[in-house]
Design a protein around this motif. Structure first.
Motif, PDB file in Angstrom:
ATOM      1  N   VAL A   1       0.550  -1.381  -0.038  1.00  8.74           N
ATOM      2  CA  VAL A   1       0.072   0.178  -0.019  1.00  8.74           C
ATOM      3  C   VAL A   1       0.820   1.232  -0.163  1.00  8.74           C
ATOM      4  O   VAL A   1       0.789   2.265  -1.107  1.00  8.74           O
ATOM      5  N   PHE A   2       2.127   1.153   0.458  1.00 13.54           N
ATOM      6  CA  PHE A   2       3.091   2.622   0.703  1.00 13.54           C
ATOM      7  C   PHE A   2       3.545   2.594  -0.349  1.00 13.54           C
ATOM      8  O   PHE A   2       3.742   3.997  -1.220  1.00 13.54           O
ATOM      9  N   GLN A   3       4.014   1.355  -1.367  1.00 14.25           N
ATOM     10  CA  GLN A   3       4.849   1.329  -2.785  1.00 14.25           C
ATOM     11  C   GLN A   3       3.635   2.273  -3.399  1.00 14.25           C
ATOM     12  O   GLN A   3       3.778   2.962  -4.180  1.00 14.25           O
ATOM     13  N   ILE A   4       2.224   1.594  -3.090  1.00 17.73           N
ATOM     14  CA  ILE A   4       1.285   2.505  -4.730  1.00 17.73           C
ATOM     15  C   ILE A   4       0.516   4.041  -3.680  1.00 17.73           C
ATOM     16  O   ILE A   4       0.991   4.427  -5.107  1.00 17.73           O
ATOM     17  N   ALA A   5       0.995   4.550  -2.292  1.00 14.07           N
ATOM     18  CA  ALA A   5       0.677   5.358  -2.328  1.00 14.07           C
ATOM     19  C   ALA A   5       1.953   6.628  -2.793  1.00 14.07           C
ATOM     20  O   ALA A   5       1.438   7.754  -3.304  1.00 14.07           O
ATOM     21  N   SER A   6       3.385   5.895  -2.527  1.00 13.99           N
ATOM     22  CA  SER A   6       4.404   6.705  -2.899  1.00 13.99           C
ATOM     23  C   SER A   6       4.306   7.198  -4.590  1.00 13.99           C
ATOM     24  O   SER A   6       5.272   8.235  -4.895  1.00 13.99           O
ATOM     25  N   ASP A   7       4.452   5.933  -5.431  1.00 15.54           N
ATOM     26  CA  ASP A   7       4.085   6.291  -6.711  1.00 15.54           C
ATOM     27  C   ASP A   7       3.074   7.158  -7.113  1.00 15.54           C
ATOM     28  O   ASP A   7       3.387   7.844  -8.370  1.00 15.54           O
TER      29      ASP A   7
ATOM     30  N   THR B   1      -4.729  14.736  -2.331  1.00 12.87           N
ATOM     31  CA  THR B   1      -5.053  14.049  -1.294  1.00 12.87           C
ATOM     32  C   THR B   1      -3.899  12.681  -1.765  1.00 12.87           C
ATOM     33  O   THR B   1      -3.667  12.014  -0.329  1.00 12.87           O
ATOM     34  N   SER B   2      -3.193  12.510  -2.839  1.00 12.88           N
ATOM     35  CA  SER B   2      -2.280  11.581  -2.856  1.00 12.88           C
ATOM     36  C   SER B   2      -1.031  11.849  -1.869  1.00 12.88           C
ATOM     37  O   SER B   2      -0.356  11.489  -1.439  1.00 12.88           O
ATOM     38  N   ARG B   3      -0.789  13.104  -1.774  1.00 13.62           N
ATOM     39  CA  ARG B   3       0.273  13.881  -0.487  1.00 13.62           C
ATOM     40  C   ARG B   3      -0.424  13.021   0.764  1.00 13.62           C
ATOM     41  O   ARG B   3       0.734  13.195   1.482  1.00 13.62           O
ATOM     42  N   LYS B   4      -1.591  13.648   1.243  1.00 11.70           N
ATOM     43  CA  LYS B   4      -2.210  13.469   2.814  1.00 11.70           C
ATOM     44  C   LYS B   4      -2.050  11.611   2.492  1.00 11.70           C
ATOM     45  O   LYS B   4      -1.629  11.417   4.058  1.00 11.70           O
ATOM     46  N   LYS B   5      -2.530  10.754   1.757  1.00 13.03           N
ATOM     47  CA  LYS B   5      -2.522   9.535   1.543  1.00 13.03           C
ATOM     48  C   LYS B   5      -1.251   8.785   1.555  1.00 13.03           C
ATOM     49  O   LYS B   5      -1.133   7.786   2.406  1.00 13.03           O
ATOM     50  N   GLN B   6      -0.040   9.282   0.930  1.00  7.05           N
ATOM     51  CA  GLN B   6       1.693   8.370   1.486  1.00  7.05           C
ATOM     52  C   GLN B   6       1.857   8.665   2.567  1.00  7.05           C
ATOM     53  O   GLN B   6       2.826   8.768   3.167  1.00  7.05           O
ATOM     54  N   HIS B   7       1.391  10.273   3.019  1.00  5.33           N
ATOM     55  CA  HIS B   7       2.324  10.959   4.102  1.00  5.33           C
ATOM     56  C   HIS B   7       1.365   9.861   5.417  1.00  5.33           C
ATOM     57  O   HIS B   7       1.964   9.335   6.724  1.00  5.33           O
ATOM     58  N   GLN B   8      -0.370   9.650   5.350  1.00 11.51           N
ATOM     59  CA  GLN B   8      -0.685   8.399   6.080  1.00 11.51           C
ATOM     60  C   GLN B   8      -0.415   6.915   6.456  1.00 11.51           C
ATOM     61  O   GLN B   8      -0.434   6.736   7.923  1.00 11.51           O
ATOM     62  N   THR B   9      -0.003   6.691   5.237  1.00 11.86           N
ATOM     63  CA  THR B   9       0.051   5.442   4.633  1.00 11.86           C
ATOM     64  C   THR B   9       1.911   4.750   5.512  1.00 11.86           C
ATOM     65  O   THR B   9       2.299   3.925   6.124  1.00 11.86           O
TER      66      THR B   9
END
Length: 708
Positions: free
Chosen positions: A132-138, A169-177
């Motif tokens: 999940v973290f790899q997908i959020a980072s990409d 949205t993507s930055r928040k998702k990456q940070h939380q993940t």
């Protein structure tokens, strides 16, 4: 238990290469632990499944426990307490290897259940969070790349809003993940100990309760040891729960405080002003790499300053690499065709130029201020930030924009236009200076406190009052565009040379010496330094029209002449020695050549500055030859007029001589008797024309009769 290293949750938002490297160490440790846990699970599974192989399985378990010291765990591999504890367990299990009776139920509940939970739940949760973290980072990299490619010219509000929302949205998702992933990895450091100790403890308790061999195989010393281990496991679990609670609180606080940082737009300047006293800075920037003669690509890298050097580091790299030396370098904001918030760093020798892009205008200004401070070697002092703040304040007070650019320009206009051009006045910065000029100090060229004008002030704003007075006069009409009436549209149409260049005005300032070849480079240095100190990025773009009569700065939109420089007032023109796009020229009125007052104008062009200087030199030569031809034509006309006048005088003299001859003939005829009769009895009658022409003869006749 000794201290356990953990991933810092506070650095999850920055996502620096150092944090990624530390994350890689934790992931490597997790993989090693998973491998080791799988082997231990298989060994205990053999104990549970095969009663006949209990002795061999117990021996294998003892051997694996003895090999714990040989395992290369990146984290916790040198834990002596854990190693000694496992060694003691290996010894006990080796003594009980002869006991082959197994209670399947007790082994399943006390030995297999904890290790199975650790393997199937905890380790798989780590793998799931990793994916999940790899997908959020990409997704975050894709969103920030799309946002960075946002065009400056085609500004679509809807597209920009969508990109900003997507990046948020993507930055928040990456940070939380990432924070949850870090929390799981930190928790794993505690769980791996309990996962190793609890199955062994259950196995030993099952063996003791089943065989009732406490008095024979297990002494009171071993019972105390097992009780100590059980207490230690409870303490580790308690520490783990406390650490998990603290990490959860930290995650909640970080989510609330970091919410404004997810948006890539500039924050409120009142709450987060630009810090100009930094001597160290790090962060992600885009660097432009040339891929061909005219093509280039942008790459996102992590940049940081180290002493007087600018370094860059990729996300998968262990250490950074040198980009350029910042000592005595120059930095300024530039306009890019496809990117925003760009700035350019030029080395002290001008051989290396690096173009970078920041995420926001505030980041761009802070990078420029930091590189300027490092360029002055302020970082070598003890109180670097205080010294940088004091230097910036002094620069702000020393360099002040001029209040009136048009007044100084009007004072430099010549009184008359009639002046021949000078082909030798156009020079280059790279030419050899004379010995007298080589010893001339910089203060003698440009005064230290000379005001600088960074923008072109339109004549409309400063001559409104004059136009109002002109409009009040009868019979005279004012120009609403601010152009003077003496600039006729036919002035440039008769010119042989017409060359148009796109230029951007950098600044102008009054200089003391107009003839020195060093005055233009020194003016360029002071204007570029002042722009960097003040963080002045905007430049007025104009069209420079070079003709045989003058130089004109024309507004590209309205086609209105902003400024007009007579060609006779151009003393010299040259380009920068290293950056050929920069050029300048010095203006001095013809009537003020003695007092040394002159103004130097600095521009940046899209073309080579030497071409513009050559064009101005060509215009000067053409003007010089045109003036010589005009004088030759005027001289020839004067000679032709003199010849015609001489011919007229000669013809008048011949006419006078002819009239005198006629008069003498008439006088001779009048000396005879008046109108004697002809032989045939007829009289001689003169014609009217002859009588008119013979008026002087009549007077001579009367005078002759009176004498007779």
């Amino acid at each position: 238990m000794p201290g356990i290293e953990k991933l810092p949750l506070e650095e999850a938002l920055e996502d620096s290469p150092q944090t990624r490297s530390l994350l890689g160490v934790f992931e490597e440790d997790t993989a090693a632990m998973a491998n080791y846990c799988t082997q231990l699970y298989e060994a205990m599974q053999r104990i549970y499944d095969a009663q006949n192989e209990l002795s061999a399985a117990t021996h294998l378990t003892s051997r694996l426990l003895k090999e714990y010291d040989k395992q290369r765990f990146p984290l916790g591999g040198d834990d002596e307490v854990m190693s000694s504890t496992l060694q003691q367990f290996a010894k006990v299990i080796d003594e009980l290897s002869s006991c082959h009776a197994v209670l399947s139920t007790q082994l399943a509940d006390a030995m297999m259940f904890p290790i199975t939970q650790f393997k199937e739940r905890d380790l798989k949760e780590i793998l799931t969070l990793k994916e999940v973290f790899q997908i959020a980072s990409d997704d975050h990299d894709t969103a920030i790349n799309r946002y960075s490619r946002l065009s400056k010219r085609k500004d679509n509000e809807k597209v920009r809003s969508e990109l900003v929302e997507d990046l948020y949205t993507s930055r928040k998702k990456q940070h939380q993940t990432m924070m949850h992933y870090f929390c799981a990895l930190n928790t794993l450091q505690y769980k791996k100990k309990t996962a190793l100790l609890e199955p062994l403890l259950g196995y030993m308790q099952a063996q003791i309760s089943f065989f009732k061999l406490g008095s024979e195989n297990l002494t009171q010393q071993w019972e105390d040891f097992l009780g100590t281990i059980g207490t230690s496991v409870q303490n580790v679990r308690r520490e783990m729960e406390e650490e998990v609670g603290q990490m959860q609180q930290t995650i909640q606080q970080m989510e609330r405080s970091c919410d404004p940082l997810y948006t890539p737009c500039d924050p409120d300047p009142a709450h987060s002003p630009v810090v100009r006293s930094l001597t160290r800075k790090q962060g992600y920037l885009y660097i432009r790499n040339k891929t061909g003669l005219v093509s280039s690509s942008w790459e996102r890298q992590y940049f940081f300053t180290q002493g007087g050097n600018l370094m860059q580091q990729g996300r998968g790299e262990v250490a950074g690499g040198l980009v350029t030396d910042l000592d005595n370098c120059s930095v300024m904001a530039v306009d890019s065709d496809d990117r925003r918030f760009c700035f350019q760093v030029t080395s002290f020798d001008g051989k290396k130029v690096v173009t970078l892009q920041a995420e926001s205008r505030r980041e761009c200004e802070e990078w420029i201020a930091t590189i300027n401070n490092i360029s002055r070697r302020i970082y070598l002092s003890e109180n670097a930030e205080e010294l940088a703040a004091r230097v910036n304040q002094t620069a702000l007070e020393a360099v002040t924009p001029s209040p009136s650019f048009q007044q100084r320009h009007e004072s430099m206009r010549p009184c008359s236009k009639g002046r021949t051009g000078r082909a030798s006045s156009i020079s280059s910065v790279g030419s050899e200076p004379s010995p007298a000029l080589s010893v001339l100090s910089l203060d003698a060229l440009v005064a230290p406190e000379t005001p600088i004008q960074f923008d072109i002030i339109s004549p409309v704003s400063e001559e409104i009052s004059g136009q109002n007075k002109t409009a009040a006069q009868p019979g005279r009409r004012s120009n609403p565009f601010g152009e003077s009436g003496e600039n006729s549209p036919e002035e440039s149409e008769d010119s042989i040379l017409h060359q148009l260049f796109i230029v951007r005005f950098l600044g102008s300032m009054e200089v003391r010496s107009a003839e020195s070849t060093e005055v233009i480079p020194e003016t360029m240095r002071q204007i570029l330094a002042a722009r960097a100190i003040h963080n002045i990025f905007r430049m007025t773009e104009s069209h420079l029209l070079v003709t045989c009569d003058c130089l004109k700065l024309i507004d590209p939109q309205t086609q209105v002449t902003r400024l007009r420089f007579p060609l006779s007032s151009v003393v010299q023109c040259s380009s920068h020695q290293d950056n050929k796009r920069l050029f300048g020229f010095v203006l001095q009125a013809a009537g003020e050549r003695g007092d040394g007052r002159a103004v130097c104008y600095i521009f940046e062009s899209n073309n080579d500055g030497e071409k513009i200087c050559d064009s101005i030199g060509l215009a000067t030569q053409i003007a010089f030859h045109s003036e010589m031809d005009r004088k030759a034509v005027e001289k020839k006309k004067e000679q032709d007029k003199a010849k015609e006048k001489q011919k007229e005088e000669l013809s008048k003299q011949r006419q006078i001589e002819k009239d005198l001859e006629e008069q003498s003939r008439l006088i001779a005829a009048s000396s005879r008797p008046a109108n004697p009769p002809a032989s045939d009895g007829q009289f001689l009658v003169l014609s009217s024309s002859q009588s008119e022409e013979s008026d002087p003869g009549e007077e001579g006749k009367k005078r002759g009769e009176s004498e007779a």
